[in-house]
Write a protein that holds these residues in place. Structure first.
Motif, PDB file in Angstrom:
ATOM      1  N   TYR A  10       8.180   0.246  -3.370  1.00  0.00           N
ATOM      2  CA  TYR A  10       9.347  -0.635  -3.302  1.00  0.00           C
ATOM      3  C   TYR A  10      10.354  -0.222  -2.229  1.00  0.00           C
ATOM      4  O   TYR A  10      11.315  -0.928  -1.980  1.00  0.00           O
ATOM      5  N   LYS A  11      10.132   0.916  -1.608  1.00  0.00           N
ATOM      6  CA  LYS A  11      11.134   1.474  -0.694  1.00  0.00           C
ATOM      7  C   LYS A  11      11.234   0.725   0.630  1.00  0.00           C
ATOM      8  O   LYS A  11      12.321   0.589   1.194  1.00  0.00           O
ATOM      9  N   LEU A  12      10.100   0.244   1.143  1.00  0.00           N
ATOM     10  CA  LEU A  12      10.106  -0.433   2.440  1.00  0.00           C
ATOM     11  C   LEU A  12      10.374  -1.924   2.282  1.00  0.00           C
ATOM     12  O   LEU A  12      10.176  -2.505   1.214  1.00  0.00           O
ATOM     13  N   ASP A  13      10.800  -2.549   3.368  1.00  0.00           N
ATOM     14  CA  ASP A  13      11.171  -3.963   3.349  1.00  0.00           C
ATOM     15  C   ASP A  13      10.116  -4.833   4.025  1.00  0.00           C
ATOM     16  O   ASP A  13       9.324  -4.369   4.856  1.00  0.00           O
ATOM     17  N   PHE A  14      10.163  -6.119   3.688  1.00  0.00           N
ATOM     18  CA  PHE A  14       9.395  -7.114   4.419  1.00  0.00           C
ATOM     19  C   PHE A  14      10.031  -7.311   5.790  1.00  0.00           C
ATOM     20  O   PHE A  14      11.258  -7.349   5.900  1.00  0.00           O
ATOM     21  N   ARG A  19      -1.457  -3.212  12.709  1.00  0.00           N
ATOM     22  CA  ARG A  19      -0.648  -4.002  11.767  1.00  0.00           C
ATOM     23  C   ARG A  19       0.686  -3.315  11.462  1.00  0.00           C
ATOM     24  O   ARG A  19       1.716  -3.975  11.307  1.00  0.00           O
ATOM     25  N   ALA A  20       0.658  -1.985  11.344  1.00  0.00           N
ATOM     26  CA  ALA A  20       1.913  -1.260  11.105  1.00  0.00           C
ATOM     27  C   ALA A  20       2.893  -1.500  12.240  1.00  0.00           C
ATOM     28  O   ALA A  20       4.111  -1.553  12.035  1.00  0.00           O
ATOM     29  N   ASN A  21       2.355  -1.688  13.454  1.00  0.00           N
ATOM     30  CA  ASN A  21       3.192  -1.921  14.627  1.00  0.00           C
ATOM     31  C   ASN A  21       3.385  -3.404  14.935  1.00  0.00           C
ATOM     32  O   ASN A  21       3.833  -3.758  16.026  1.00  0.00           O
ATOM     33  N   LEU A  49       3.013  -5.187   3.484  1.00  0.00           N
ATOM     34  CA  LEU A  49       3.739  -6.001   2.500  1.00  0.00           C
ATOM     35  C   LEU A  49       3.419  -7.482   2.662  1.00  0.00           C
ATOM     36  O   LEU A  49       3.470  -8.031   3.755  1.00  0.00           O
ATOM     37  N   ASN A  50       3.111  -8.111   1.543  1.00  0.00           N
ATOM     38  CA  ASN A  50       2.774  -9.527   1.581  1.00  0.00           C
ATOM     39  C   ASN A  50       2.960 -10.114   0.197  1.00  0.00           C
ATOM     40  O   ASN A  50       2.528  -9.525  -0.802  1.00  0.00           O
ATOM     41  N   VAL A  51       3.646 -11.259   0.106  1.00  0.00           N
ATOM     42  CA  VAL A  51       3.722 -11.942  -1.181  1.00  0.00           C
ATOM     43  C   VAL A  51       2.402 -12.685  -1.360  1.00  0.00           C
ATOM     44  O   VAL A  51       2.042 -13.526  -0.548  1.00  0.00           O
ATOM     45  N   ALA A  70       0.851  -1.192   0.000  1.00  0.00           N
ATOM     46  CA  ALA A  70       0.000   0.000   0.000  1.00  0.00           C
ATOM     47  C   ALA A  70       0.887   1.244   0.000  1.00  0.00           C
ATOM     48  O   ALA A  70       2.101   1.166   0.241  1.00  0.00           O
ATOM     49  N   ALA A  71       0.273   2.373  -0.263  1.00  0.00           N
ATOM     50  CA  ALA A  71       0.984   3.651  -0.197  1.00  0.00           C
ATOM     51  C   ALA A  71       0.003   4.733   0.244  1.00  0.00           C
ATOM     52  O   ALA A  71      -1.215   4.543   0.203  1.00  0.00           O
ATOM     53  N   LEU A  72       0.547   5.853   0.671  1.00  0.00           N
ATOM     54  CA  LEU A  72      -0.265   6.998   1.062  1.00  0.00           C
ATOM     55  C   LEU A  72      -0.331   7.952  -0.130  1.00  0.00           C
ATOM     56  O   LEU A  72       0.646   8.625  -0.464  1.00  0.00           O
TER      57      LEU A  72
END
Length: 452
Positions: free
Chosen positions: A383-387, A221-223, A323-325, A155-157
């Motif tokens: 793409y900037k953030l990681d799993f 979920r973010a936390n 993030l989720n595959v 997702a993105a803002l």
């Protein structure tokens, strides 16, 4: 002289033919002939052929693919882990379509084939996968790679540049925490005093989650918060982390910076006339697939938009909660068609397929460099953030029925807090008790536990 020239020409021509023949032989050794029949686990046969099957058949006509459909595999009362194992034993597919939880569990149980020998043999270009995806596959696979994901979800803002400019508010930035995003949202509009025509919200969510409980879950979920300990099967909602998430969510709706949408209001019209698409919301948190609707709506209205990363946990700002595959494709360790199965899953996640999908996919591609922009808008924020490979939130053992039941419980409790009928502490104590009962009932219905 002409005879000499002809002789030289003949020698040169023969030499060129030998080079072409050698090149042809080399090509065949790199592209081994593969034939046989392979069965893949996939939700619908038609969607498989539309997404991958037709393209694969044109490239590898000697490999016949059959689809074992899974659209009716699970029901909300099922013990998902048990149901999946029973289905695999019965259907015996060569290729399994798995979630992250499935992948980790089945790799540990020896159900999946180790792909690394095949990757090394074919010199398969794993280096062009996102590094965090490769790391995820290895961590969940106990140090080995057992499957390949063609795509992932994120997702993105999104934000309306025109509204920010009109209100003199600085644009949002990457890796903001939820407190920062909600504080930014409060800077728009004049609350209930505004007329419906002029009303502007600071933030909007997808219609089905535009409520205090929906936002609470987003923050949680973010936390990396989970409402259930999947090891002990104990509900753990009555915690400081979840209470803080609820407090932030309730305050946001109290400030009228987010429009609250009741489930009974969920209609097609509500979906089409979302505040952000109508230019009535400064920001929206949405999945990648929403980008096409945003781009079309803003072009029609002559508005400008951009996007930044989704809100993160300030303590772990490198990771994204969404993030989720979507699907990891792995080979059944008992498959008798390993080469054909490997050819199919390696093609589904190949650079060639990524190039084909780069302009039409509703999911993000796992390989780097193919989805970089949309009509001049950079996709870097996705793409900037990681799993977070150490995330222990697990859904596999818990029946879907529980999540549906408990969402209703938590929604009811927060509504009562809004109406001053319960304190926050009372709401969470009651939710803990009712949630445990709901979990025990769901597990009992699935055969996983006796109901208390």
């Amino acid at each position: 002289m002409r005879r000499g020239t002809s002789k030289l020409f003949l020698i040169a021509f023969c030499g060129l033919m030998l080079l072409f023949l050698a090149a042809g032989c080399t090509g065949k050794s790199k592209q081994e002939a593969v034939s046989g029949t392979v069965t893949i686990m996939y939700i619908y046969q038609d969607s498989f052929y539309r997404e991958y099957g037709d393209l694969f058949a044109s490239k590898y006509p000697d490999v016949s693919v059959t689809v074992a459909e899974t659209n009716n595999l699970y029901h909300e009362t099922d013990d998902r882990e048990r149901k999946l194992r029973e289905w695999i034993d019965k259907e015996k597919p060569d290729i399994l379509e798995l979630t992250q939880d499935d992948y980790e569990r089945l790799a540990g149980e020896g159900v999946l084939l180790d792909l690394e020998p095949l990757i090394q043999k074919d010199k398969y270009p794993m280096e062009s996968f996102l590094p965090s995806i490769t790391e995820l596959l290895k961590v969940k696979g106990g140090g080995r790679i057992y499957g390949l994901p063609p795509s992932f979800m994120a997702a993105a803002l999104f934000y309306n540049q025109d509204l920010f400019d009109q209100h003199g508010v600085a644009y949002p930035t990457d890796q903001m925490g939820w407190m920062e995003v909600l504080a930014l949202a409060e800077r728009f509009g004049g609350g209930a005093a505004q007329s419906p025509e002029s009303k502007v919200y600071g933030l909007s969510l997808m219609p089905w989650e535009s409520s205090p409980v929906g936002l609470m879950y987003k923050i949680g979920r973010a936390n990396q918060l989970s409402e259930v300990n999947a090891q002990t099967m104990q509900v753990q909602i009555d915690s400081e982390g979840w209470k803080q998430a609820a407090t932030q969510a309730l305050a946001a709706f109290r400030s009228d910076s987010i429009k609250q949408i009741e489930l009974k209001e969920m209609t097609e019209d509500v979906w089409k006339k979302q505040a952000f698409l109508e230019g009535k919301s400064a920001m929206t948190l949405a999945p990648f697939s929403f980008i096409y609707e945003v781009d079309e709506a803003f072009k029609k209205k002559g508005m400008q938009w951009s996007l930044v990363t989704e809100p993160v946990d300030p303590k772990n700002p490198a990771y994204a909660g969404s993030l989720n595959v979507g699907s990891i494709y792995a080979i059944n360790a008992k498959s008798a068609n390993v080469q054909a199965a490997w050819k199919l899953i390696s093609y589904m996640s190949s650079d060639e397929m990524a190039k084909i999908k780069s302009r039409s996919s509703f999911n993000l591609l796992s390989r780097k460099g193919y989805m970089t922009e949309l009509n001049g808008h950079s996709l870097d924020s996705f793409y900037k953030l990681d799993f977070n490979v150490n995330n222990r939130i697990s859904y596999g053992k818990i029946p879907t029925r529980f999540y549906n039941d408990f969402y209703a419980v938590m929604s009811n409790k927060l509504q009562k807090v809004q109406a001053a009928e319960l304190t926050l502490d009372q709401a969470f104590r009651e939710a803990q008790q009712e949630g445990q009962h709901a979990l025990d009932a769901a597990l009992a219905a699935s055969g996983g536990r006796e109901e208390k």
